[in-house]
Design an enzyme around this catalytic site. Structure first.
Site, PDB file in Angstrom:
ATOM      1  N   SER A  93       0.870  -1.189   0.000  1.00 28.03           N
ATOM      2  CA  SER A  93       0.000   0.000   0.000  1.00 28.03           C
ATOM      3  C   SER A  93       0.897   1.225   0.000  1.00 28.03           C
ATOM      4  O   SER A  93       2.097   1.125   0.350  1.00 28.03           O
ATOM      5  CB  SER A  93      -0.843  -0.004   1.286  1.00 28.03           C
ATOM      6  OG  SER A  93      -1.473   1.243   1.492  1.00 28.03           O
ATOM      7  N   TYR A 121      -2.200  -1.329  10.424  1.00 25.27           N
ATOM      8  CA  TYR A 121      -2.165  -1.414   8.950  1.00 25.27           C
ATOM      9  C   TYR A 121      -0.826  -0.903   8.425  1.00 25.27           C
ATOM     10  O   TYR A 121      -0.190  -1.551   7.577  1.00 25.27           O
ATOM     11  CB  TYR A 121      -3.324  -0.597   8.381  1.00 25.27           C
ATOM     12  CG  TYR A 121      -3.544  -0.751   6.891  1.00 25.27           C
ATOM     13  CD1 TYR A 121      -4.287  -1.819   6.387  1.00 25.27           C
ATOM     14  CD2 TYR A 121      -3.025   0.172   5.980  1.00 25.27           C
ATOM     15  CE1 TYR A 121      -4.496  -1.964   5.018  1.00 25.27           C
ATOM     16  CE2 TYR A 121      -3.224   0.035   4.616  1.00 25.27           C
ATOM     17  CZ  TYR A 121      -3.966  -1.039   4.143  1.00 25.27           C
ATOM     18  OH  TYR A 121      -4.170  -1.172   2.778  1.00 25.27           O
TER      19      TYR A 121
HETATM   20  P1  NAD Z   1     -11.528  -5.999  -0.296  1.00 28.34           P
HETATM   21  O1  NAD Z   1     -12.162  -6.004   1.055  1.00 28.34           O
HETATM   22  O2  NAD Z   1     -12.394  -5.788  -1.497  1.00 28.34           O
HETATM   23  O3  NAD Z   1     -10.707  -7.351  -0.509  1.00 28.34           O
HETATM   24  C1  NAD Z   1     -10.051  -7.994   0.531  1.00 28.34           C
HETATM   25  C2  NAD Z   1     -10.045  -9.466   0.209  1.00 28.34           C
HETATM   26  O4  NAD Z   1      -9.408 -10.161   1.265  1.00 28.34           O
HETATM   27  C3  NAD Z   1     -11.456 -10.036   0.065  1.00 28.34           C
HETATM   28  O5  NAD Z   1     -11.478 -10.965  -0.986  1.00 28.34           O
HETATM   29  C4  NAD Z   1     -11.674 -10.708   1.403  1.00 28.34           C
HETATM   30  O6  NAD Z   1     -12.604 -11.771   1.321  1.00 28.34           O
HETATM   31  C5  NAD Z   1     -10.271 -11.200   1.688  1.00 28.34           C
HETATM   32  N1  NAD Z   1     -10.038 -11.521   3.082  1.00 28.34           N
HETATM   33  C6  NAD Z   1     -10.274 -10.756   4.184  1.00 28.34           C
HETATM   34  N2  NAD Z   1      -9.961 -11.451   5.293  1.00 28.34           N
HETATM   35  C7  NAD Z   1      -9.517 -12.669   4.882  1.00 28.34           C
HETATM   36  C8  NAD Z   1      -9.073 -13.831   5.556  1.00 28.34           C
HETATM   37  N3  NAD Z   1      -9.029 -13.898   6.898  1.00 28.34           N
HETATM   38  N4  NAD Z   1      -8.717 -14.904   4.807  1.00 28.34           N
HETATM   39  C9  NAD Z   1      -8.799 -14.880   3.449  1.00 28.34           C
HETATM   40  N5  NAD Z   1      -9.213 -13.803   2.760  1.00 28.34           N
HETATM   41  C10 NAD Z   1      -9.569 -12.715   3.474  1.00 28.34           C
HETATM   42  O7  NAD Z   1     -10.369  -4.931  -0.228  1.00 28.34           O
HETATM   43  P2  NAD Z   1      -9.349  -4.414  -1.345  1.00 28.34           P
HETATM   44  O8  NAD Z   1      -9.475  -2.960  -1.306  1.00 28.34           O
HETATM   45  O9  NAD Z   1      -9.493  -5.135  -2.610  1.00 28.34           O
HETATM   46  O10 NAD Z   1      -7.955  -4.812  -0.653  1.00 28.34           O
HETATM   47  C11 NAD Z   1      -7.095  -5.824  -1.155  1.00 28.34           C
HETATM   48  C12 NAD Z   1      -5.664  -5.544  -0.717  1.00 28.34           C
HETATM   49  O11 NAD Z   1      -5.244  -4.307  -1.269  1.00 28.34           O
HETATM   50  C13 NAD Z   1      -5.504  -5.428   0.796  1.00 28.34           C
HETATM   51  O12 NAD Z   1      -4.279  -6.019   1.195  1.00 28.34           O
HETATM   52  C14 NAD Z   1      -5.461  -3.922   1.011  1.00 28.34           C
HETATM   53  O13 NAD Z   1      -4.740  -3.568   2.163  1.00 28.34           O
HETATM   54  C15 NAD Z   1      -4.734  -3.478  -0.248  1.00 28.34           C
HETATM   55  N6  NAD Z   1      -4.939  -2.061  -0.592  1.00 28.34           N
HETATM   56  C16 NAD Z   1      -6.200  -1.586  -0.898  1.00 28.34           C
HETATM   57  C17 NAD Z   1      -6.348  -0.230  -1.226  1.00 28.34           C
HETATM   58  C18 NAD Z   1      -7.693   0.375  -1.600  1.00 28.34           C
HETATM   59  O14 NAD Z   1      -7.797   1.611  -1.707  1.00 28.34           O
HETATM   60  N7  NAD Z   1      -8.731  -0.399  -1.844  1.00 28.34           N
HETATM   61  C19 NAD Z   1      -5.236   0.607  -1.214  1.00 28.34           C
HETATM   62  C20 NAD Z   1      -3.983   0.072  -0.879  1.00 28.34           C
HETATM   63  C21 NAD Z   1      -3.851  -1.270  -0.583  1.00 28.34           C
END
Ligand code: NAD
Length: 256
Positions: A138, A151
């Site tokens: 991130s 985080y």
């Molecule tokens: P999201 O909530 O849409 O996806 C998260 C995924 O992780 C989902 O598929 C969820 O089911 C899964 N998950 C959660 N807990 C779990 C567990 N215990 N076991 C297995 N799977 C699990 O969120 P996202 O925004 O797509 O985030 C995905 C990644 O990207 C994360 O690591 C997040 O930190 C990172 N990220 C997101 C953003 C953003 O703005 N959306 C920015 C930077 C980084």
């Protein structure tokens, strides 16, 4: 380009993980979709990706907060040429009030899971002399914000783990990098928009540009397709010497 390769993407039944799975499948990789749920719609999602891209797509349920389950996911997949450690959760509170169970869950899911899956995947990659480990960190792996102690700590940890993995695999045909997204429009972020509109009494466009994307100079969300495209690039021959580094997809956030 990725025909014959198997990609495991953790936390991929929604958001960025799903976008990455979609783009890797489009590039020809067989994909393993994962989350902690085991619903018919999870399996249907994988079947749909497989059908549309003409690849093998499986859904394997495994809870990434549990180290043994992380290891079992890779073992059950049976092959792992591309490992995308993406599963992640967020919780926001000051350090003094931060619930210990939330701290432990974030460190386990956002950081330790990548250690466990990588440990099982590397021997499979070494046996073939080719592999890609892609960790979804991130902008918070490179910078900090208040109230996100777990985080930010986990994501900085993911960047460090990526560097160590790269060094341990250098010269073996295996690379490891961390992608550092800024704000990405996922269902999780989309769901926050109505609340923010109400809280700030602003229309959708204004709340996105002035509140949510305040730190993203482009004032535009990154998309899951762009994150997927970045992962495909890291799997390409062009990226064979790109290892142990971070790739920001953040609209200029970390340039500030
Ligand atoms: P999201 O909530 O849409 O996806 C998260 C995924 O992780 C989902 O598929 C969820 O089911 C899964 N998950 C959660 N807990 C779990 C567990 N215990 N076991 C297995 N799977 C699990 O969120 P996202 O925004 O797509 O985030 C995905 C990644 O990207 C994360 O690591 C997040 O930190 C990172 N990220 C997101 C953003 C953003 O703005 N959306 C920015 C930077 C980084």
């Amino acid at each position: 380009m990725l025909k014959g390769k198997t990609a495991i993407i953790t936390g991929s039944n929604s958001g960025i993980g799903l976008g990455v799975a979609e783009e890797l499948a489009r590039a020809g990789a067989d994909v393993v979709i994962n989350s902690f749920t085991d619903r018919p719609e999870d399996h249907a999602l994988a079947a749909d990706i497989g059908k549309r891209h003409g690849v093998t797509a499986r859904y394997i349920a495994a809870d990434m907060s549990n180290g043994d389950a992380c290891r079992a996911l890779v073992e059950q997949a049976g092959a792992c040429d591309i490992l995308v450690n993406n599963a992640g959760i967020q919780f926001v509170a000051g350090i003094e009030e931060f619930p210990v169970d939330k701290w432990n869950a974030i460190i386990a899911i956002n950081l330790s899971s990548a250690f466990h899956t990588t440990a099982v995947a590397l021997p499979m990659m070494r046996a073939k002399g080719w592999g890609r480990v892609i960790n979804i960190a991130s902008a918070h792996g490179l910078t900090a914000s208040p109230f996100k102690s777990a985080y930010v700590a986990a994501k900085h940890g993911v960047v460090g783990l990526s560097k160590v993995t790269a060094l341990e695999c250098a010269g073996q045909g295996i690379t490891c990098n961390a992608i550092c997204p800024g704000y990405v429009l996922t269902p999780l972020v989309e769901a926050q928009i109505p609340d923010q509109m109400k809280k700030h009494n602003m229309d959708r466009d204004t709340v996105i540009k002035q509140v949510m994307l305040e730190r993203q100079p482009s004032r535009q969300f990154a998309t899951v397709e762009q994150l997927g495209g970045t992962a495909v690039y890291l799997c390409s021959d062009a990226a064979a010497q790109v290892t142990g580094t971070t790739i920001s997809v953040d609209g200029g956030w970390t340039a500030m």
